[in-house]
Motif scaffolding. Structure first.
Motif, PDB file in Angstrom:
ATOM      1  N   SER A 103      23.351 -11.006 -44.048  1.00 28.46           N
ATOM      2  CA  SER A 103      22.429 -10.025 -44.618  1.00 28.46           C
ATOM      3  C   SER A 103      22.442  -8.730 -43.822  1.00 28.46           C
ATOM      4  O   SER A 103      22.429  -7.634 -44.403  1.00 28.46           O
ATOM      5  CB  SER A 103      21.005 -10.593 -44.671  1.00 28.46           C
ATOM      6  OG  SER A 103      20.938 -11.730 -45.497  1.00 28.46           O
ATOM      7  N   THR A 169      26.982  -9.255 -50.513  1.00 27.31           N
ATOM      8  CA  THR A 169      25.717  -8.581 -50.230  1.00 27.31           C
ATOM      9  C   THR A 169      25.891  -7.066 -50.135  1.00 27.31           C
ATOM     10  O   THR A 169      25.035  -6.306 -50.605  1.00 27.31           O
ATOM     11  CB  THR A 169      25.113  -9.126 -48.930  1.00 27.31           C
ATOM     12  OG1 THR A 169      24.859 -10.525 -49.078  1.00 27.31           O
ATOM     13  CG2 THR A 169      23.814  -8.418 -48.581  1.00 27.31           C
ATOM     14  N   LEU A 173      23.576  -4.792 -52.464  1.00 29.03           N
ATOM     15  CA  LEU A 173      22.609  -3.888 -51.845  1.00 29.03           C
ATOM     16  C   LEU A 173      23.048  -2.436 -51.954  1.00 29.03           C
ATOM     17  O   LEU A 173      22.201  -1.536 -52.047  1.00 29.03           O
ATOM     18  CB  LEU A 173      22.398  -4.265 -50.379  1.00 29.03           C
ATOM     19  CG  LEU A 173      21.613  -5.547 -50.123  1.00 29.03           C
ATOM     20  CD1 LEU A 173      21.452  -5.783 -48.623  1.00 29.03           C
ATOM     21  CD2 LEU A 173      20.245  -5.505 -50.796  1.00 29.03           C
ATOM     22  N   ARG A 222      17.198  -9.925 -50.549  1.00 31.33           N
ATOM     23  CA  ARG A 222      18.573 -10.425 -50.503  1.00 31.33           C
ATOM     24  C   ARG A 222      18.723 -11.538 -49.471  1.00 31.33           C
ATOM     25  O   ARG A 222      19.535 -12.456 -49.644  1.00 31.33           O
ATOM     26  CB  ARG A 222      19.527  -9.272 -50.183  1.00 31.33           C
ATOM     27  CG  ARG A 222      20.979  -9.631 -50.331  1.00 31.33           C
ATOM     28  CD  ARG A 222      21.348  -9.893 -51.763  1.00 31.33           C
ATOM     29  NE  ARG A 222      22.602 -10.644 -51.853  1.00 31.33           N
ATOM     30  CZ  ARG A 222      23.209 -10.947 -52.992  1.00 31.33           C
ATOM     31  NH1 ARG A 222      22.686 -10.581 -54.130  1.00 31.33           N
ATOM     32  NH2 ARG A 222      24.329 -11.629 -52.976  1.00 31.33           N
ATOM     33  N   ASN A 226      20.510 -15.134 -49.904  1.00 28.19           N
ATOM     34  CA  ASN A 226      21.614 -15.547 -49.042  1.00 28.19           C
ATOM     35  C   ASN A 226      21.374 -16.903 -48.399  1.00 28.19           C
ATOM     36  O   ASN A 226      22.335 -17.606 -48.065  1.00 28.19           O
ATOM     37  CB  ASN A 226      21.867 -14.487 -47.970  1.00 28.19           C
ATOM     38  CG  ASN A 226      22.489 -13.230 -48.545  1.00 28.19           C
ATOM     39  OD1 ASN A 226      23.013 -13.242 -49.661  1.00 28.19           O
ATOM     40  ND2 ASN A 226      22.450 -12.149 -47.804  1.00 28.19           N
TER      41      ASN A 226
END
Length: 290
Positions: A103, A169, A173, A222, A226
């Motif tokens: 992340s 990710t 994002l 997120r 994850n």
């Protein structure tokens, strides 16, 4: 009387007729789309059932057999549950570490890509479509596909899972961050540019302070996703508690008590981090308590 007759004149009637025609046209299109969607769903289900040797309707009756076996065996060995929770807790920590590192890396790369792909902020405006297509590709490739390729190259373990999740990710994002960037006020950026600040300084001092709360909110959301993804990747040999769950379920009867303990750990961890991140997201976005 003249005003009343004018209000119901030919112009008003024509406008009303056009409006009703537009409503009928929208309803027709909506009904057509619903019919096409229903037809595709039915045909897809029939095709899937045929390729499954027509065993869906036979198998759905036994859908609760496996959960009942797991629960009954775990209940019979309830005294072993605390020991299993302690045994598999390090694997859970490994899964959370994979999610946390991926992340952080994904958010950092996504932040850079978002700034490079936002109109009015991009360092290279002509390359905005390129950076956006890069993020599209990163979002389009599932984590499990990337993890399988990396496991083949690097071998099993948490590193392939971390890279795979961070890659996906960054794309996800980056897209969300770029939408946040579009709402940033450009006056601080213009003021910094007028005194000779570099692009990096303008972004760091003029944009990031404005969008940081939304950045953190999306990053926390997120992180929850994850955790689930890192557990799933354990099934393909990427380590963590998912790998232990795969071993317990593959063994079958005799290990269902271990599988139940792993399910409990996963459930508690997901609930805990969901509540924790929700609390901090609410504090960041509204400034009040969760």
């Amino acid at each position: 009387m003249a005003e009343l007759s004018a209000s119901t004149g030919p112009g008003v009637m024509d406008t009303r007729a056009q409006y009703m025609a537009m409503i009928r046209r929208k309803r027709m299109y909506g009904g057509l789309m619903l019919s096409i969607f229903t037809l595709l769903m039915v045909s897809g289900f029939i095709l899937a059932d045929e390729r499954n040797a027509g065993g869906f309707w036979d198998g759905i009756l036994n859908i609760f057999d496996f959960p009942s076996e797991v629960v009954s065996e775990a209940w019979a060995k309830i005294d072993l549950l605390p020991g299993h929770l302690v045994t598999f807790f390090p694997a859970l920590v490994e899964t959370i570490n994979i999610a946390a590192v991926s992340s952080l890396l994904g958010a950092a790369v996504g932040m850079v890509l978002s700034l490079l792909s936002t109109r009015g902020l991009a360092r290279f405006p002509r390359l905005i479509p390129l950076f956006r297509r890069i993020m599209d590709i990163m979002r389009a490739i599932p984590e499990i596909v990337i993890a399988l390729v990396l496991i083949f190259i690097l071998g099993g373990g948490p590193v392939p899972a971390m890279i795979a999740i961070a890659f996906h990710t960054a794309g996800a994002l980056g897209k969300l961050f770029s939408e946040v960037n579009e709402n940033a006020d450009l006056k601080p950026v213009e003021g910094l540019q007028s005194v000779g600040a570099s692009w990096t300084q303008r972004m760091w001092l003029g944009v990031i302070p404005q969008v940081a709360p939304n950045y953190l909110s999306y990053a926390l959301l997120r992180f929850e996703i994850n955790i689930r993804a890192s557990a799933i990747l354990g099934f393909v040999g990427a380590g963590g508690i998912g790998y232990e769950l795969k071993n317990a379920m593959s063994w079958g009867q005799g290990k269902f008590d271990e599988a139940a303990a792993i399910f409990i750990l996963l459930f508690l961890s997901i609930v805990f981090f969901d509540q924790l991140s929700s609390h901090f997201r609410n504090r960041l976005t509204s400034g009040g308590p969760a």
